[in-house]
Design a protein around this motif. Structure first.
Motif, PDB file in Angstrom:
ATOM      1  N   ALA A   1       0.841  -1.209   0.000  1.00 18.38           N
ATOM      2  CA  ALA A   1       0.000   0.000   0.000  1.00 18.38           C
ATOM      3  C   ALA A   1       0.867   1.246   0.000  1.00 18.38           C
ATOM      4  CB  ALA A   1      -0.916  -0.014   1.234  1.00 18.38           C
TER       5      ALA A   1
ATOM      6  N   GLN B   1       2.214   1.992  -3.439  1.00 20.51           N
ATOM      7  CA  GLN B   1       1.154   2.577  -4.276  1.00 20.51           C
ATOM      8  C   GLN B   1       0.959   4.061  -3.945  1.00 20.51           C
ATOM      9  OE1 GLN B   1      -0.983   0.877  -6.706  1.00 20.51           O
ATOM     10  NE2 GLN B   1      -1.388   3.021  -7.159  1.00 20.51           N
ATOM     11  N   GLN B   2       0.915   4.389  -2.662  1.00 24.50           N
ATOM     12  CA  GLN B   2       0.687   5.778  -2.246  1.00 24.50           C
ATOM     13  C   GLN B   2       1.854   6.674  -2.660  1.00 24.50           C
ATOM     14  OE1 GLN B   2      -1.944   6.992  -1.313  1.00 24.50           O
ATOM     15  NE2 GLN B   2      -3.042   5.857   0.290  1.00 24.50           N
TER      16      GLN B   2
ATOM     17  N   TYR C   1       3.886   6.225  -5.100  1.00 24.89           N
ATOM     18  CA  TYR C   1       3.852   6.353  -6.562  1.00 24.89           C
ATOM     19  C   TYR C   1       2.847   7.429  -6.987  1.00 24.89           C
ATOM     20  CZ  TYR C   1       3.353   5.067 -11.472  1.00 24.89           C
ATOM     21  OH  TYR C   1       3.323   5.104 -12.835  1.00 24.89           O
TER      22      TYR C   1
ATOM     23  N   LEU D   1       4.368  -4.971  -5.648  1.00 27.62           N
ATOM     24  CA  LEU D   1       3.385  -4.058  -6.229  1.00 27.62           C
ATOM     25  C   LEU D   1       4.027  -3.190  -7.317  1.00 27.62           C
ATOM     26  CD1 LEU D   1       0.325  -2.653  -4.952  1.00 27.62           C
ATOM     27  CD2 LEU D   1       1.907  -0.875  -5.682  1.00 27.62           C
ATOM     28  N   ALA D   2       5.253  -2.682  -6.983  1.00 27.71           N
ATOM     29  CA  ALA D   2       5.915  -1.780  -7.935  1.00 27.71           C
ATOM     30  C   ALA D   2       6.260  -2.504  -9.240  1.00 27.71           C
ATOM     31  CB  ALA D   2       7.179  -1.203  -7.294  1.00 27.71           C
TER      32      ALA D   2
ATOM     33  N   ARG E   1       2.648  -4.290 -10.788  1.00 27.98           N
ATOM     34  CA  ARG E   1       1.472  -3.452 -11.045  1.00 27.98           C
ATOM     35  C   ARG E   1       1.865  -2.099 -11.639  1.00 27.98           C
ATOM     36  NH1 ARG E   1      -3.817  -2.142  -9.907  1.00 27.98           N
ATOM     37  NH2 ARG E   1      -4.086  -0.002  -9.185  1.00 27.98           N
ATOM     38  N   LEU E   2       2.979  -1.544 -11.112  1.00 26.62           N
ATOM     39  CA  LEU E   2       3.347  -0.200 -11.562  1.00 26.62           C
ATOM     40  C   LEU E   2       4.396  -0.224 -12.675  1.00 26.62           C
ATOM     41  CD1 LEU E   2       3.572   1.484  -8.023  1.00 26.62           C
ATOM     42  CD2 LEU E   2       1.611   1.380  -9.561  1.00 26.62           C
TER      43      LEU E   2
END
Lengths: 261, 260
Positions: free
Chosen positions: A72, A75-76, A78, A176-177, A180-181
């Motif tokens: 999380a 994500q924040q 980013y 996540l990075a 997803r990113l």
């Protein structure tokens, strides 16, 4: 005039006195517990039992907390970083935030929720059923038999849990990075390594040891001083968790200011 | 630490212990629980303390054991004042005492035989085989068989827990034993087994004993002397044979259960 003045301020004074008396009692309790920890007889089997209870059985909750928080956070950072073209700072900020703050603090809070309450409930039940009095009559110091193994185990095991949480938290951000990113896996890891300093890890472990001491102390203190039957055990459990949470957050602030201020 | 008792040596007589309590006072906030208690126990004597609920009998016992600090007064056990003695002297006295708590106070985390031998092991896993067999012998004395030895306290009935607690109290061969309501929750046959065991500790082994009870039949079987605690004071004490002719109206009312 004097009467109304007294009526107004007496409750405030009484509350302040009660607050400082509680701090004094907790400090004396901590002193007795530390003394008991270094003085024989020792109870290695009970220490190992507490290592398992506090450490091993807390691994799932601490690991999952770190994983979700790391992801999380990435994500924040980013989304926030994109506002000023700084989205590439995700690996650096994630590792610093996880290692310096989130892994030790959230890990400490999660373990406090799980362990302080259990300690307060167990010792509280032992108090109201006279098991602690029985220990004394059987020539066994309750501080050495009950409190010291819990305190030492928490101080030893929280840094280990935090090390694991650091790794899993960073991995959460990485997953996540990368998936997803769209970050490059190798450069994410390289940036993470470049921005992580020894001080970050040391402060993380020092915090964890202090949090371990605090959460075990609050669990044992409130449990040991339980009175009033089942309702008293319930109160002790609540007070242990609330006071452990507050003291962990306060200790975190103090250590952060001392180390990084 | 006390060595494991030799079963043969279990039959040796203890020297007993003398207790002298003078002017003992204890309050909790505004509530005065003990208001100048004077009481004595001779070596090898069994004293039973009777009195209504909430009259401070358990508080008195806890003061004697050093679990509560009295506000004033003295508690001399074989010449040592337990209210002022340093920790080492208190520990020496505790080494010679056994206590049966009202609710048993068995340790939930230990099985029955480890509970029974706790005074000898202090909770450490040592001499497992000999300790277990000693525990089985002690359990037999309180009417329990070996099948309960490996169970946890939560797995046995309240009455059985009480008997296990009694076995624990006498495991270290104390010469001064305290019993808080030893027969509460037991059926009449088991209660008599416990009464006989307590009486045997005093008559055969020479222990001194202080027992708190509401059970008058138990009091008559256990006691050499009886004392009645009322409103924080001993209002009557005397030989058990005089209990029915105490000349004290409150004692008569209590022992006959009269509600007038």
């Amino acid at each position: 005039m004097t009467d109304s003045f007294t009526r107004l301020f007496a409750p405030i004074g009484a509350a302040a006195l009660s607050f400082f008396a509680a701090i004094g009692r907790a400090a004396i309790f901590a002193g007795r517990a530390l003394l008991a920890a270094v003085r024989p007889p020792y109870y290695p089997a009970r220490f190992v039992q507490q290592l398992l209870s506090i450490g091993y059985f807390s691994l799932p909750v601490v690991g999952l907390t770190a994983l979700f928080t790391g992801a999380a956070l990435a994500q924040q950072i980013y989304v926030g970083g994109e506002r000023f073209n700084a989205a590439s700072t995700v690996p650096a900020v994630t590792v610093i935030a996880i290692v310096r703050e989130l892994a030790p603090v959230l890990g400490g809070l999660m373990v406090a929720g799980r362990v302080s309450s259990a300690m307060a409930a167990e010792l509280g039940t032992m108090r109201v059923t006279e098991q602690i009095d029985a220990l004394v009559t059987l020539r066994t110091d309750p501080f050495q038999f009950l409190v010291a193994p819990r305190l030492l185990a928490a101080i030893v095991v929280l840094p280990i849990l935090t090390l694991v949480a650091n790794a899993i938290g960073v991995m959460g951000g990485y997953l996540l990075a990368v998936y997803r990113l769209g970050f490059n896996a190798a450069s994410y890891l390289e940036t993470t390594r470049d921005y992580l300093e020894v001080t970050d890890i040391v402060s993380s472990l020092v915090k964890a040891a202090v949090f371990g001491f605090v959460l075990a102390l609050m669990g044992c203190y409130h449990g040991y001083h339980t009175s009033g039957g089942a309702a008293g055990v319930g109160r002790a459990t609540t007070n242990a968790v609330v006071s452990a949470f507050l003291l962990i957050l306060l200790a975190n602030l103090v250590i952060t200011v001392l180390v990084f201020g | 630490m006390s060595p494991a008792p030799d079963p043969a040596a279990m039959e040796e007589r203890n020297p007993g212990a003398a207790i002298e309590i003078a002017g003992l006072r204890k309050s909790f906030g505004e509530k005065i629980v003990l208001n100048g208690v004077n009481l004595g126990v001779r070596p090898g004597e069994s004293l039973v303390i009777i009195g209504g609920s909430g009259t401070g009998k358990s508080v008195l016992l806890k003061c004697i054991l050093g679990l509560l600090q009295p506000d004033s007064g003295t508690i001399m056990i074989d010449g040592i004042d337990m209210t002022e003695a340093p920790g080492g002297d208190r520990a020496d006295v505790r080494r010679r005492t056994g206590m049966l708590f009202q609710g048993g106070a068995l340790f939930d985390s230990l099985n029955v035989w480890r509970n029974v031998t706790f005074a000898l092991t202090q909770g450490r896993a040592r001499k497992g085989r000999s300790m277990r067999s000693l525990a089985v012998e002690l359990l037999a004395k309180v009417g329990l068989d070996e099948s309960v030895a490996d169970l946890r306290p939560a797995e046995i009935s309240g009455g059985m827990q009480k008997r296990v607690a009694l076995a624990r109290a006498i495991a270290s061969r104390p010469d001064l034993v305290f019993f808080d309501e030893p027969t509460t929750g037991l059926d009449p046959i088991r209660a008599n087994t416990i009464n006989d065991l307590i009486r045997g500790l005093v008559t055969d082994l020479g222990c001194s004993a202080i027992t708190i009870t509401h059970d008058m039949e138990s009091a008559r079987r256990i006691a050499d002397r009886v004392a009645m605690l009322h409103e924080g004071r001993i209002i009557w004490q005397g030989p058990v044979e005089m209990l029915d002719d105490s000349g004290n109206a409150r004692v008569d009312k209590f022992i006959n259960g009269r509600t007038d």
